[in-house]
Design an enzyme around this catalytic site. Structure first.
Site, PDB file in Angstrom:
ATOM      1  N   THR A 202       0.987  -1.161   0.208  1.00  0.00           N
ATOM      2  CA  THR A 202      -0.010  -0.037  -0.037  1.00  0.00           C
ATOM      3  C   THR A 202       0.762   1.064  -0.058  1.00  0.00           C
ATOM      4  OG1 THR A 202      -1.570  -1.214   1.363  1.00  0.00           O
ATOM      5  CG2 THR A 202      -1.892   1.168   1.371  1.00  0.00           C
ATOM      6  N   ARG A 230     -12.344  -9.590  -0.656  1.00  0.00           N
ATOM      7  CA  ARG A 230     -11.820  -9.085   0.568  1.00  0.00           C
ATOM      8  C   ARG A 230     -11.414  -7.350   0.163  1.00  0.00           C
ATOM      9  NH1 ARG A 230      -7.167  -6.122   2.219  1.00  0.00           N
ATOM     10  NH2 ARG A 230      -6.822  -6.419   4.373  1.00  0.00           N
ATOM     11  N   VAL A 231     -12.063  -6.602   0.852  1.00  0.00           N
ATOM     12  CA  VAL A 231     -11.671  -4.903   0.815  1.00  0.00           C
ATOM     13  C   VAL A 231     -11.047  -4.710   2.306  1.00  0.00           C
ATOM     14  CG1 VAL A 231     -12.158  -2.801   0.599  1.00  0.00           C
ATOM     15  CG2 VAL A 231     -13.052  -4.631  -0.762  1.00  0.00           C
ATOM     16  N   GLY A 232      -9.855  -4.020   2.164  1.00  0.00           N
ATOM     17  CA  GLY A 232      -9.006  -3.502   3.561  1.00  0.00           C
ATOM     18  C   GLY A 232      -9.491  -2.306   3.887  1.00  0.00           C
ATOM     19  N   ASP A 233      -8.448  -1.585   4.611  1.00  0.00           N
ATOM     20  CA  ASP A 233      -9.003   0.022   5.104  1.00  0.00           C
ATOM     21  C   ASP A 233      -8.681   0.647   4.108  1.00  0.00           C
ATOM     22  OD1 ASP A 233      -6.124  -1.091   5.003  1.00  0.00           O
ATOM     23  OD2 ASP A 233      -5.547   0.669   6.346  1.00  0.00           O
ATOM     24  N   GLY A 254      -0.701  -1.555   6.681  1.00  0.00           N
ATOM     25  CA  GLY A 254      -0.692  -2.509   7.258  1.00  0.00           C
ATOM     26  C   GLY A 254      -1.882  -3.458   7.228  1.00  0.00           C
ATOM     27  N   GLY A 256      -5.426  -4.158   7.515  1.00  0.00           N
ATOM     28  CA  GLY A 256      -6.533  -3.313   7.192  1.00  0.00           C
ATOM     29  C   GLY A 256      -7.554  -3.496   8.046  1.00  0.00           C
TER      30      GLY A 256
HETATM   31  C1  SD4 Z   1      -4.806  -3.644   3.364  1.00  0.00           C
HETATM   32  N1  SD4 Z   1      -3.852  -1.912   4.363  1.00  0.00           N
HETATM   33  O1  SD4 Z   1      -5.365  -4.095   2.268  1.00  0.00           O
HETATM   34  C2  SD4 Z   1      -3.737  -2.809   3.410  1.00  0.00           C
HETATM   35  C3  SD4 Z   1      -2.477  -3.525   3.047  1.00  0.00           C
HETATM   36  C4  SD4 Z   1      -1.110  -3.015   3.279  1.00  0.00           C
HETATM   37  O2  SD4 Z   1       1.099  -2.735   3.223  1.00  0.00           O
HETATM   38  O3  SD4 Z   1      -1.361  -1.657   3.903  1.00  0.00           O
HETATM   39  N2  SD4 Z   1       0.085  -3.435   2.914  1.00  0.00           N
HETATM   40  O4  SD4 Z   1      -5.163  -4.183   4.457  1.00  0.00           O
END
Ligand code: SD4
Length: 343
Positions: A202, A230-233, A254, A256
């Protein structure tokens, strides 16, 4: 031991004209323009943002260019060069937010090269904030974005083939590995490691322009080998990115799920509103994540970066190895090993 080591890279050719910094100095200690991005590959993002800021351009344009540059880099961890989900498809999430609290997000977007620009288009031309999946792709195609091939990049294919041997979903703790230092440009680590894998997926960028306005963007291929859908933050306003032009902005990288649970970047901005410095605000938000289960927090990474209206910046992470890149008048600094909870 906590360490906060600065490296320095001169970019004097891109210096801000004195006429533009003069007004900042005249009104007290405001450091502008300035742009910060997560990780060592922030040098690529900031490198695209800085010329816009240096000539007095808008923070919004600068952060979009930062996103485009990093999404263009096939060897980087975000965009179509990123790692796929567990079914072998790259699915992208991104968002953007400006100084008027306009925002746009796309999630679970496939085969489109610049999700950050699709997010901006959505923000500027529709009454909506968030599109996902086929609808987001349809919107992109209707607006002139091209459908890219489905194939993985060679290094992502290699990493995926290796992952398929065990096919276990085990998110990595996102860190910038010390042994990769200097293998990118200057003191920076490359986005991909020598074995084709990488340790983060990210990029988030925050900018304060010469006019004193703040904007931000966040773009990602998401956690590698995630469940399909799946969707993260990262595309969620208030989780992966938040901007409030009265206060400042924050973005995260990080795991999410942990950021979503606490509306992480909104929290950071609210802590800054109550008077905390960017670093202290990031620290308090990290403590909020860790507090319910410190044992479990040892197993994942979250890092926040933040900027306030004075151009003060800060970061805090759960684990060691969270780096970020700052570009301002005079050059780009890499800040290694932001302070962290488990130091
Ligand atoms: C997520 N925050 O999809 C993102 C992943 C990420 O370094 O930050 N990776 O959860």
């Amino acid at each position: 031991m906590k360490s906060n080591r600065r490296s320095f890279l001169r970019l004097s050719a891109l210096a801000v004209p004195f006429s533009q910094i003069g007004s900042a100095l005249a009104h007290g200690p405001v450091k502008k323009p300035i742009v910060i991005s997560t990780w060592d590959s922030g040098q690529i993002a900031n490198g695209a943002a800085w010329p816009i800021l240096a000539r007095g351009g808008k923070a919004l344009d600068a952060v979009e260019q930062a996103g485009i540059a990093i999404e263009n880099d096939i060897n980087c961890c975000v965009g179509l060069g990123g790692n796929p989900d567990r079914d072998g498809y790259v699915t992208l999430d991104a968002c953007i937010m400006d100084e008027k609290s306009n925002c746009g997000s796309v999630a679970f977007l496939e085969r489109i090269k610049h999700p950050v620009s699709v997010a901006r288009k959505l923000m500027e031309t529709t009454p909506h904030v968030f599109l996902a999946g086929v609808g987001a792709q349809q919107f992109a195609l209707q607006n002139g974005f091209e459908l890219e091939p489905e194939a993985l990049s060679p290094s992502a294919q290699k990493t995926y083939d290796k992952w398929l041997e065990k096919a276990e979903y085990k998110p990595v703790i996102n860190i910038e590995l010390e042994q990769n230092k200097g293998k990118g440009h200057g003191p920076f680590a490359p986005a991909r490691l020598e074995d084709g894998s990488f340790n983060h997926d990210t990029m988030g960028t925050l900018a304060l322009d010469a006019n004193g306005d703040v904007s931000g963007m966040c773009t990602t291929s998401g956690m590698g080998f995630k469940m399909r859908g799946r969707v993260g933050d990262s595309p969620i306003i208030g989780a992966g990115l938040f901007v409030d032009n009265e206060v400042g902005a924050a973005t995260s990288s990080g795991q999410g799920e942990e950021v979503i649970r606490v509306c992480g970047t909104h929290l950071v901005v609210e802590f800054m509103r109550s008077g905390l410095s960017p670093e202290k605000a990031c620290k308090k938000a990290i403590e909020r994540i860790v507090k319910p289960n410190p044992e479990r927090a040892k197993t994942f990474q979250v890092g926040f970066i933040a900027i306030n209206k004075k151009g003060e910046i800060g970061a805090y992470a759960i684990q060691k190895g969270f780096n970020y890149t700052v570009t301002e008048q005079g050059g780009a600094h890499k800040i290694s090993n932001a302070k962290c909870y488990f130091s």
